[in-house]
Each structure stands twice: as structure tokens, then as C-alpha cells.
Design a protein around this motif. Structure first.
Motif, PDB file in Angstrom:
ATOM      1  N   UNK A   3       1.312  -1.087  -0.332  1.00 27.21           N
ATOM      2  CA  UNK A   3       0.465   0.055  -0.275  1.00 27.21           C
ATOM      3  C   UNK A   3       1.016   1.459   0.516  1.00 27.21           C
ATOM      4  N   UNK A   4       1.508   1.437  -1.045  1.00 24.57           N
ATOM      5  CA  UNK A   4       2.489   2.718  -1.274  1.00 24.57           C
ATOM      6  C   UNK A   4       1.773   4.194  -1.415  1.00 24.57           C
ATOM      7  N   UNK A   5       2.573   5.295  -0.642  1.00 27.33           N
ATOM      8  CA  UNK A   5       1.661   6.081  -1.019  1.00 27.33           C
ATOM      9  C   UNK A   5       1.968   7.044  -2.034  1.00 27.33           C
ATOM     10  N   UNK A   6       2.738   6.633  -2.859  1.00 22.44           N
ATOM     11  CA  UNK A   6       3.205   7.152  -4.083  1.00 22.44           C
ATOM     12  C   UNK A   6       3.528   6.061  -4.771  1.00 22.44           C
ATOM     13  N   UNK A   7       3.346   6.122  -6.296  1.00 21.49           N
ATOM     14  CA  UNK A   7       3.169   4.679  -7.802  1.00 21.49           C
ATOM     15  C   UNK A   7       3.590   5.386  -8.902  1.00 21.49           C
ATOM     16  N   UNK A   8       4.557   4.932  -8.893  1.00 21.24           N
ATOM     17  CA  UNK A   8       5.424   5.702 -10.444  1.00 21.24           C
ATOM     18  C   UNK A   8       5.453   3.944 -11.451  1.00 21.24           C
ATOM     19  N   UNK A   9       4.875   5.151 -12.762  1.00 19.63           N
ATOM     20  CA  UNK A   9       4.471   3.541 -13.844  1.00 19.63           C
ATOM     21  C   UNK A   9       5.411   4.030 -14.639  1.00 19.63           C
ATOM     22  N   UNK A  10       5.709   2.826 -15.289  1.00 16.11           N
ATOM     23  CA  UNK A  10       6.374   2.984 -16.543  1.00 16.11           C
ATOM     24  C   UNK A  10       5.191   2.882 -18.298  1.00 16.11           C
ATOM     25  N   UNK A  11       5.174   3.456 -18.884  1.00 15.99           N
ATOM     26  CA  UNK A  11       5.003   4.104 -19.924  1.00 15.99           C
ATOM     27  C   UNK A  11       3.915   3.289 -21.088  1.00 15.99           C
ATOM     28  N   UNK A  12       5.354   3.242 -21.336  1.00 16.61           N
ATOM     29  CA  UNK A  12       4.708   1.972 -23.088  1.00 16.61           C
ATOM     30  C   UNK A  12       4.506   0.114 -22.622  1.00 16.61           C
ATOM     31  N   UNK A  13       3.981  -0.226 -22.616  1.00 19.93           N
ATOM     32  CA  UNK A  13       4.274  -1.481 -22.344  1.00 19.93           C
ATOM     33  C   UNK A  13       2.988  -1.617 -20.509  1.00 19.93           C
ATOM     34  N   UNK A  14       2.668  -0.754 -20.457  1.00 19.27           N
ATOM     35  CA  UNK A  14       2.765  -1.146 -18.856  1.00 19.27           C
ATOM     36  C   UNK A  14       1.170  -0.116 -18.821  1.00 19.27           C
ATOM     37  N   UNK A  15       1.215   1.433 -19.382  1.00 21.33           N
ATOM     38  CA  UNK A  15       0.208   2.433 -19.365  1.00 21.33           C
ATOM     39  C   UNK A  15      -0.930   2.144 -20.741  1.00 21.33           C
ATOM     40  N   UNK A  16       0.321   2.003 -21.832  1.00 24.71           N
ATOM     41  CA  UNK A  16      -0.035   2.204 -22.802  1.00 24.71           C
ATOM     42  C   UNK A  16       0.368   0.849 -23.657  1.00 24.71           C
ATOM     43  N   UNK A  17      -0.892  -0.127 -24.596  1.00 22.90           N
ATOM     44  CA  UNK A  17       0.164  -0.593 -25.710  1.00 22.90           C
ATOM     45  C   UNK A  17       0.547  -0.260 -26.807  1.00 22.90           C
ATOM     46  N   UNK A  18       1.680  -0.441 -27.138  1.00 24.05           N
ATOM     47  CA  UNK A  18       2.342   0.680 -28.456  1.00 24.05           C
ATOM     48  C   UNK A  18       1.870   0.156 -30.238  1.00 24.05           C
ATOM     49  N   UNK A  19       1.314  -0.937 -29.908  1.00 26.07           N
ATOM     50  CA  UNK A  19       0.220  -1.726 -30.862  1.00 26.07           C
ATOM     51  C   UNK A  19       1.014  -1.683 -32.536  1.00 26.07           C
ATOM     52  N   UNK A  20       2.181  -1.484 -32.448  1.00 27.46           N
ATOM     53  CA  UNK A  20       3.621  -1.800 -33.349  1.00 27.46           C
ATOM     54  C   UNK A  20       4.080  -0.721 -33.551  1.00 27.46           C
ATOM     55  N   UNK A  21       3.446   0.592 -32.778  1.00 21.85           N
ATOM     56  CA  UNK A  21       3.807   2.036 -32.899  1.00 21.85           C
ATOM     57  C   UNK A  21       5.199   1.888 -33.312  1.00 21.85           C
ATOM     58  N   UNK A  22       5.970   1.234 -32.212  1.00 24.97           N
ATOM     59  CA  UNK A  22       7.024   1.809 -31.488  1.00 24.97           C
ATOM     60  C   UNK A  22       7.773   0.414 -32.853  1.00 24.97           C
TER      61      UNK A  22
END
Length: 238
Positions: A3-22
Motif C-alpha cells: 500500500x505505497x503512498x506514491x506509485x511510479x509507473x512506466x508508460x509503454x507496455x505498462x499504461x499504453x500498448x504501442x500496438x506495433x507503433x514502436x
């Protein structure tokens, strides 16, 4: 739970699927500069780490070609790749739940920071975050190539105003886990991204989750399911 007070998140592959864009954009740039297709597995491995260091693992890549390949890739990504990207199902609900629970949220990505901000805004996610941190637009120079993700995670951690004991890093590649460890953070791996089998566990992730709902449960919100926790007894997190 973690139960962390602060959460750091990656972007591509974690929040967003690049769907072949990368990977498609990288391949376009490689071929445009006379470099042969390195294979789909090699291309997929480039999602996550700093782009310049990843590109230098491709046969035929040279220091002289590197800035041209990066420039061609960024042009292709801006024209087509960003639009192709999709927010993973359940991510918006997860972020809303974390915000409603009073968590401090930050993005820590190897993507150039201006581009990360543009992508998050385009996908309607930017409003969930207290801060957004990425690499310098000058991707060829240090520290992007020499220090990898740790300095980005460090900047995100500092912006939260929380200590390492109250913060967790969430990502889909070993670079996220290593960046967390370099800053004395616990880390959670997500299985829906680009990690090879066993990569996140081997890198030292405290847990690996298989859905945003499961991640929310591990962070102490919602009704997530049990995670595959590694080293929980040793680290005292379960």
C-alpha cells in the motif's frame, strides 16, 4: 499488499500498448538507413530500454548512423505510431481508483519527456498524474545511454516528496525493476507488457501481476486478485 503512498509507473507496455507503433517505426527507420531487419524478437526487446542503447545492439548499427535512425524513427512515430497506441483495458479505472484513494502518481519512462507528455495527453491519461518524467530529447547523449532508467526513477521519486519506503515502481521490463532497485524502491512487474518469460522475476520484482485489477488489489484498492509474489516472506511485503 504493497500500500505505497506514491506509485511510479512506466508508460509503454505498462499504461499504453504501442500496438506495433514502436517496433514498426524502428523497423521503418532501420530499413531507411540500410540496416537489415533484425528479427521480430529483437525489435520487441527494444520496447522499454533507452532507445539509443537498444539500437546499438542491432547488427549493422554504427555511431554515425544512430542519430539518423533515431530521427527517422521519431518522425514515423509522430506520424503514425502515437495514433496506433492504445491504453490497456482497465488502466484508466486503476488510475482513477488510485487517485480517489489519495495516492501520488508519477510516470517514469525512457521515452523522451516531451513525447511522453504528448502521448499521455492524446490518450487522456495526463490528468491522473502529479508529474511526468522521461529522458532528454537528446537521446544520443548521456545520461540517457549511460545511466538508463535509474536517473528517471530518481527524478520521479523526488517529485513525489515521499521516501523510498513509501513508494513503489510499476513496469513491464527489467529496466523498470533495476531502476527501482537503484533507488531503494520496491517494484511490481506487469505481465501484459514486453518482458520475456521470467525476466521480471529474475530482475527482482517483488510481485508480478497479470491485470490492472490485480495490480489495484496489490496496491490496496479495489477487488484485485492475488498476485504472484516473489520473496514476499523475505521482504516482509505480504
Amino acid at each position: 499488499m504493497i500500500p505505497a503512498r506514491a506509485v511510479l509507473l512506466d508508460l509503454d507496455g505498462t499504461l499504453v500498448d504501442p500496438a506495433g507503433g514502436i517496433t514498426g517505426g524502428i523497423l521503418h527507420a532501420l530499413l531507411a538507413n540500410g540496416i537489415a531487419h533484425p528479427g521480430d524478437d529483437h525489435l520487441a526487446s527494444l520496447v522499454g530500454p533507452p532507445l539509443a542503447s537498444g539500437l546499438m545492439t542491432i547488427p549493422g548499427m554504427t555511431e554515425a548512423l544512430l542519430p539518423h535512425v533515431i530521427a527517422d524513427y521519431r518522425q514515423e512515430y509522430a506520424a503514425h505510431g502515437m495514433a496506433a497506441s492504445r491504453v490497456y483495458p482497465g488502466i484508466a479505472e486503476l488510475l482513477a481508483g488510485l487517485r480517489a484513494d489519495g495516492r501520488i502518481l508519477a510516470v517514469a519512462t525512457s521515452k523522451p519527456e516531451p513525447l511522453a507528455r504528448q502521448l499521455l495527453a492524446a490518450k487522456g491519461l495526463d490528468g491522473y498524474f502529479d508529474s511526468i518524467h522521461g529522458s532528454s530529447p537528446d537521446e544520443v547523449s548521456a545520461p540517457n545511454r549511460t545511466t538508463g532508467k535509474p536517473h528517471i526513477v530518481a527524478a520521479a521519486l523526488e517529485a513525489t516528496g515521499q521516501g523510498p519506503e513509501a513508494t513503489v515502481m510499476v513496469g513491464d521490463r527489467m529496466h523498470d525493476i533495476e531502476g527501482a532497485r537503484a533507488n531503494a524502491l520496491q517494484s511490481i512487474g506487469v505481465a501484459w507488457g514486453f518482458a520475456a518469460d521470467g525476466e521480471l522475476e529474475a530482475a527482482g520484482a517483488a510481485a508480478v501481476v497479470h491485470s490492472p485489477a490485480e495490480l489495484g488489489g496489490l496496491l490496496g484498492i479495489g477487488r484485485g486478485h492475488s498476485a504472484s509474489v516473489h520473496g514476499a516472506v523475505r521482504d516482509g511485503i505480504a
